[in-house]
Structure formats: structure tokens, C-alpha cells
Scaffold this active site. Structure first.
Site, PDB file in Angstrom:
ATOM      1  N   SER A 286       0.779  -1.233   0.000  1.00 48.18           N
ATOM      2  CA  SER A 286       0.000   0.000   0.000  1.00 48.18           C
ATOM      3  C   SER A 286       0.815   1.290   0.000  1.00 48.18           C
ATOM      4  CB  SER A 286      -0.975   0.021   1.183  1.00 48.18           C
ATOM      5  OG  SER A 286      -0.289   0.229   2.391  1.00 48.18           O
TER       6      SER A 286
ATOM      7  N   LYS B 235      -4.827   4.901   9.221  1.00 46.41           N
ATOM      8  CA  LYS B 235      -3.826   5.667   8.471  1.00 46.41           C
ATOM      9  C   LYS B 235      -4.186   7.151   8.430  1.00 46.41           C
ATOM     10  CE  LYS B 235      -2.321   1.762   5.692  1.00 46.41           C
ATOM     11  NZ  LYS B 235      -2.037   1.235   4.338  1.00 46.41           N
TER      12      LYS B 235
END
Length: 369
Positions: free
Chosen positions: A266, A311
Site C-alpha cells: 500500500s 492511516k
């Protein structure tokens, strides 16, 4: 698995946790300690759950321990400022019951079944290797996507050869693969697709370029080698060549990624944006503090990831003004505790660049909210 496992954040010793949080956890900790061990032994009892929370951020334009996160050789780098932060999720496993209860009651971490982090029948070492390969693939795809955006050609370079695989002894690390079965290749996914069309036991001709031994000027020799494909360990019906590949720009430019102990795919989009910023005039982020996440395909498409709510919190805590979120993660991103941080919706590298340009210029940004 679309999640990016970050460096595992060790669960702090109970005394340190109690010291940090005060008298209420003291009562909780004392009450649950007896459930953490098998009576009369030193064996700790662990729960079949993991916790996920905000992990550290890394400025892909900056340094880690004095080393650039992304180092480009063979050409001058354009000056950059601000940040392009890649974000991570910290994962705790192996929690005792007391630690599990403490985290559940006193933090904003998500509690998930351990199978979501560590699939059944996969060892810890196998999981580390899977994450390592996913991270390597994301670096390679990031380079290809950046070069495509910049209009620069790429080549396929062998990074590692699996011991006792079909390629072992035939292909070497550092070889450039130029063709598979007579078809020219310039990207790792092209090699993968051509191998996947074949069956175990098939013989395939691979074109390679290799540095001549003892040639100080680095002259290349071109050759074709024959490889009899093996079987994929996880699916015996699929062919297996036995190499891991990376991508490099054609010519003298080299892109090196220097983050260790990070796994998963990612970080791809943020890596790609940083390479573009370093190799193009001006500041891609407008000098702003930007963070984001998302996988990257070689054609520049941005894919979804796991743990985006954590995140986003990590990015906000690190001072980001703008967060670049994959469009397929927008539903979860819109619910995250983002404060005043703008959450931009992106599906491609071009979308991400435009979002940063619009934000820096004070124009409306297409958002997840």
C-alpha cells in the site's frame, strides 16, 4: 490481503502502560493479571485476536536514519519541499488477555480475528516473505508508473532467484529480461502474464542482457536461455519460473527504495508520486504536507487498502493537510476522524497529482466527503 502490515508495534510492558495512563488501568491490570499465565508455569496465555491502530508515517521525500527514503542515481534530483507521507497501520499480535482488555477498553484500536492478520496454515516466516515480496512488487510498480507518467521507458531486472527453482543456474540477479517466448517485455507484469500462459514442464526461451564478467566498463552481452518451468508450490497446475523482479528506467537512472521492515503493497502510490516529484520541475505537492495510501499498478491505477481509518488518524497526528485516499476506500475514509484534513478521492496517479495542484492553488478538491 489489501492491508499494509506496518512494522509491528510491540505491546508495551504492563507497568509502562499503567504508568502512562494512571490509576484506573492499575485496577484493571491487577484484576486481569491472574488470567495472563497458566498457574504454576511461565506460559503466557494469548488471545486469538489482533489489534490495529495508527502506525508511523514516513516522508517519501525525506530521510530515515540519515538515508533518503528514495534515492535516485544517474541524474540530478529536482528540489522538493513539504512532505509526501506514506502511512502505516501498527499491528499487535500475541496479546495476553489482560493486554487485550486494556487495548480494547482504553484505545481506539480495532480488534480483529487473528486470521485477518495471519491466515491459517501460514507460518510467521512465510507471512514475512509474502509481505516482503508484496513490498518489492509495489516498489517496482511505483517505478514503472512514475516512468510512464514522465514518458520514460523502463526495463525488467532480476532481483532474486529462488534456490532450486527453474531459473536457478540459468538466470542471475542483475540480468535484464528483454523477452519471453520471443515477445519483448519492459515491465514485470508482462513477464508474469507470459509465464502464466504456460504450464509446468513447458520450455520457454528467455532473452536476457548480462554484464560481461571482468569488464570494468560494464559492457553487456545479449543471449537467449532455455528454461523448463517448474510447478507453483501453492497451485501445481500453474507454471513457476522462480525469480523476483524489479523495474528500472532505461539508461543510467536508478531508483532505490531504502525503507526496511515495512511490508505489503500500500505504499505504492506515495512512492510513485515521490519519484515523479524528484524527477520533474516544480513541487508536486505545492510545498504542502500531504499524506496518503494506496496500491499502484504499472499503468498508474490506484487500488484500495486496509486500515485506512487508522492511516488517516496517523496522518492527521503527523500534521498532514491533505490525504490522498483510493476511491474504493472512500466510504471508510469519510467516517475517519480526520479533523480539518482534506480527504481527496483518487483513482489514478493523475488524479493524485491534480488533487495536490488544486489544493495548493486553493481550488476545490474532489473529496470522499
Amino acid at each position: 490481503m489489501n492491508q499494509t502490515p506496518a512494522p509491528t508495534r510491540p505491546t508495551p510492558p504492563l507497568w509502562r502502560t499503567v504508568f502512562a495512563w494512571g490509576v484506573i488501568p492499575v485496577t484493571l491490570g491487577v484484576g486481569l493479571t491472574v488470567l495472563d499465565h497458566v498457574p504454576g508455569t511461565d506460559i503466557s496465555l494469548t488471545v486469538p485476536y489482533a489489534s490495529e491502530g495508527p502506525g508511523p508515517t514516513f516522508n517519501t521525500l525525506g530521510e530515515v536514519e540519515g538515508t533518503p527514503v528514495i534515492q535516485i542515481e544517474g541524474t540530478d534530483e529536482d528540489p522538493t519541499s513539504g512532505s509526501l507521507d506514506m502511512t502505516t497501520v501498527s499491528v499487535r499480535t500475541g496479546m495476553t488477555f489482560g493486554q487485550f482488555m486494556y487495548i480494547w477498553l482504553t484505545t481506539g484500536d480495532s480488534i480483529v480475528p487473528i486470521e485477518q492478520i495471519m491466515p491459517p496454515n501460514v507460518s510467521e516466516e512465510e507471512m514475512k516473505e509474502m509481505n516482503k515480496q508484496a513490498f518489492l512488487a509495489s516498489e517496482s510498480a511505483a517505478t514503472v508508473a512514475a516512468m510512464r507518467y514522465l514518458g520514460k521507458p523502463t526495463r525488467v531486472v532480476v532481483f532474486e532467484v529462488v534456490d532450486k527453482s527453474a531459473a536457478d543456474g540459468v538466470v542471475k540477479p542483475g540480468d535484464t529480461i528483454t523477452s519471453v517466448g520471443g515477445e519483448k517485455v519492459s515491465e514485470p507484469t508482462e513477464v508474469q502474464k507470459l509465464i502464466q500462459k504456460r504450464a509446468p514442464g513447458d520450455t520457454v526461451t528467455i532473452g536476457i542482457e548480462r554484464s560481461k564478467e571482468d569488464d570494468k566498463e560494464g559492457a553487456l552481452e545479449r543471449r537467449e536461455v532455455e528454461v523448463t518451468l517448474g510447478k507453483n508450490e501453492k497451485d501445481a497446475s500453474k507454471a513457476f519460473l522462480g525469480i523476483s523482479m524489479t523495474s528500472e528506467p532505461v539508461g543510467d537512472i536508478r531508483v532505490n527504495y531504502n525503507l526496511n521492515d515495512i511490508g505489503g503493497p500500500s505504499a505504492g502510490m506515495m512512492f510513485s508520486l515521490a519519484v515523479i516529484d524528484k524527477l520533474s520541475p516544480g513541487e508536486l505537492n505545492g510545498g504542502k504536507n500531504v499524506a496518503g495510501t494506496g496500491t499502484i499498478a504499472e499503468n498508474g491505477d490506484v487500488g484500495p487498502i486496509g486500515g485506512i481509518e487508522h492511516k488517516i488518524v496517523g496522518a492527521k497526528n503527523a500534521g498532514a493537510e491533505l490525504f490522498l485516499a483510493p476511491s474504493d476506500n472512500c466510504a471508510a475514509a469519510a467516517k475517519a476522524k480526520s479533523g480539518d484534513m482534506v480527504i481527496a478521492k483518487v483513482s489514478t496517479i493523475a488524479d493524485a497529482v491534480k488533487a495536490m495542484e488544486d489544493y495548493a492553488a486553493g481550488r476545490d478538491v474532489i473529496t470522499c466527503k
